[in-house]
Design a protein around this motif. Structure first.
Motif, PDB file in Angstrom:
ATOM      1  N   ILE A  81       0.839  -1.197   0.000  1.00 22.84           N
ATOM      2  CA  ILE A  81       0.000   0.000   0.000  1.00 22.84           C
ATOM      3  C   ILE A  81       0.873   1.247   0.000  1.00 22.84           C
ATOM      4  O   ILE A  81       0.603   2.228  -0.712  1.00 22.84           O
ATOM      5  CB  ILE A  81      -0.940  -0.013   1.221  1.00 22.84           C
TER       6      ILE A  81
ATOM      7  N   ARG B   8      -5.532   4.934   2.972  1.00 24.74           N
ATOM      8  CA  ARG B   8      -6.741   4.422   3.632  1.00 24.74           C
ATOM      9  C   ARG B   8      -7.721   3.856   2.609  1.00 24.74           C
ATOM     10  O   ARG B   8      -8.391   2.855   2.861  1.00 24.74           O
ATOM     11  CB  ARG B   8      -7.401   5.524   4.461  1.00 24.74           C
ATOM     12  N   GLY B   9      -7.795   4.493   1.445  1.00 29.04           N
ATOM     13  CA  GLY B   9      -8.666   3.995   0.390  1.00 29.04           C
ATOM     14  C   GLY B   9      -8.263   2.622  -0.125  1.00 29.04           C
ATOM     15  O   GLY B   9      -9.099   1.861  -0.610  1.00 29.04           O
ATOM     16  N   LEU B  10      -6.975   2.290  -0.002  1.00 30.51           N
ATOM     17  CA  LEU B  10      -6.483   0.983  -0.430  1.00 30.51           C
ATOM     18  C   LEU B  10      -6.595  -0.078   0.659  1.00 30.51           C
ATOM     19  O   LEU B  10      -6.209  -1.228   0.439  1.00 30.51           O
ATOM     20  CB  LEU B  10      -5.029   1.096  -0.885  1.00 30.51           C
ATOM     21  N   GLY B  11      -7.083   0.317   1.826  1.00 31.66           N
ATOM     22  CA  GLY B  11      -7.304  -0.673   2.876  1.00 31.66           C
ATOM     23  C   GLY B  11      -6.443  -0.531   4.105  1.00 31.66           C
ATOM     24  O   GLY B  11      -6.530  -1.373   5.019  1.00 31.66           O
ATOM     25  N   ALA B  12      -5.604   0.508   4.171  1.00 33.76           N
ATOM     26  CA  ALA B  12      -4.816   0.718   5.382  1.00 33.76           C
ATOM     27  C   ALA B  12      -5.752   1.023   6.542  1.00 33.76           C
ATOM     28  O   ALA B  12      -6.683   1.814   6.415  1.00 33.76           O
ATOM     29  CB  ALA B  12      -3.829   1.866   5.187  1.00 33.76           C
ATOM     30  N   SER B  13      -5.507   0.373   7.692  1.00 33.67           N
ATOM     31  CA  SER B  13      -6.338   0.640   8.866  1.00 33.67           C
ATOM     32  C   SER B  13      -5.918   1.920   9.566  1.00 33.67           C
ATOM     33  O   SER B  13      -6.622   2.407  10.445  1.00 33.67           O
ATOM     34  CB  SER B  13      -6.266  -0.543   9.839  1.00 33.67           C
TER      35      SER B  13
ATOM     36  N   ILE C 215      -1.544  -2.024   8.859  1.00 39.83           N
ATOM     37  CA  ILE C 215      -2.597  -3.021   8.646  1.00 39.83           C
ATOM     38  C   ILE C 215      -2.610  -3.962   9.844  1.00 39.83           C
ATOM     39  O   ILE C 215      -1.573  -4.559  10.189  1.00 39.83           O
ATOM     40  CB  ILE C 215      -2.379  -3.831   7.356  1.00 39.83           C
ATOM     41  N   ASN C 216      -3.749  -4.082  10.491  1.00 42.37           N
ATOM     42  CA  ASN C 216      -3.913  -4.994  11.629  1.00 42.37           C
ATOM     43  C   ASN C 216      -2.817  -4.820  12.678  1.00 42.37           C
ATOM     44  O   ASN C 216      -2.333  -5.790  13.261  1.00 42.37           O
ATOM     45  CB  ASN C 216      -3.947  -6.452  11.157  1.00 42.37           C
TER      46      ASN C 216
END
Length: 292
Positions: free
Chosen positions: A77, A107-112, A152-153
């Motif tokens: 990301i 964040r749009g790509l899935g980063a928390s 991420i997580n």
């Protein structure tokens, strides 16, 4: 290990858990507990608290396959966000605005979340290794230093690229960029499982010193990363030396910083193996941005 907040309910929950476990002595990481938190712990009756010196950090240095996979996803990301710079870094944008655009993209790509507050520095501001994005506007001829990371997580990534904002990089910038890249390349070639952290730092520092910029490399070569953005091992000459373990994830980030002019830092994330390093960052190392 418990994250202790200053709330009565959390303390009660901790006490109940300890009581149910029927334990009388518990070790805690002294470097992660404040005086106030320690005093709160003492209120739990029947328990002897033993301060410990970094009991978990050495175990956390070695990453499992699952952990490496999540860190790689965070790095991917971050790579993608860095790849958006030619579209986002437009003339007149401020450091703070660019930081926000990069955060939104990750964040749009899935980063928390973000791994840390982004370092976006234009022109002379790039001479500050930990510059906070401000109001300075991007203009032709600026150095553009971008240090970002996704989370991420709970796992982190870290990546720095430095650009010259214009059609042709000036000679001084290109010279310093090449020195920093040579220092990073030498360090990546040196490090493998069993490498001494101080020796690794000195490899990169030696390349920079031999080029005449030894005083302008003002921080350590890199650090471990995982559940925290900065964790052991710390590749530095100012910290006690350590041995880099197999399957540690580390950053390699030499830099040269010249007050009043600017700075260059190149940082990649790497997995340490018994044979050497495997780079987990795949963002191209390119010292130039072209105006659209």
């Amino acid at each position: 290990e418990f994250e202790l907040y200053q709330s009565r309910s959390t303390l009660q929950d901790t006490a109940e858990l300890i009581t149910s476990a029927s334990v009388s002595a518990i070790g805690f990481e002294a470097s992660h507990v404040t005086v106030q938190q320690a005093q709160e712990l003492q209120r739990i009756a029947g328990v002897s608290w033993q301060p410990l010196n970094h009991p978990l950090e050495p175990m956390r240095m070695v990453k499992s396959e699952a952990e490496i996979s999540v860190i790689q996803a965070a790095a991917a990301i971050t790579d993608a966000a860095m790849g958006r710079l030619p579209d986002l870094a437009l003339p007149g944008i401020s450091e703070a605005a660019l930081a926000w655009k990069l955060e939104s993209f990750m964040r749009g790509l899935g980063a928390s979340g973000l791994a840390f507050s982004p370092i976006i520095a234009f022109g002379p501001n790039s001479a500050r290794p930990h510059h906070s994005p401000g109001d300075r506007k991007l203009q032709q001829g600026d150095i553009l230093l971008v240090d970002i990371g996704a989370q991420i997580n709970g796992y982190h990534s870290d990546l720095t690229r430095t650009f010259f904002y214009g059609k042709t990089a000036d000679q001084r910038f290109q010279e310093i960029f090449d020195i920093v890249l040579a220092a990073q390349t030498a360090a990546l070639a040196k490090i493998k499982a069993g490498t001494n952290t101080k020796e690794a730092h000195l490899v990169a520092a030696g390349v920079i010193a031999d080029a005449g910029y030894g005083e302008q490399f003002s921080h350590g070569l890199g650090h471990g990363l995982g559940l925290e953005i900065h964790e052991i091992p710390f590749l530095s000459s100012s910290r006690p030396p350590q041995t880099v373990e197999n399957n540690a994830t580390i950053t390699i980030e030499p830099g040269i910083y010249i007050p009043g002019w600017g700075g260059v830092r190149i940082e990649d994330l790497a997995l340490v193996t018994r044979e050497g390093t495997k780079t987990l960052s795949h963002s191209p190392i390119e010292p130039r941005l072209i105006f659209p």
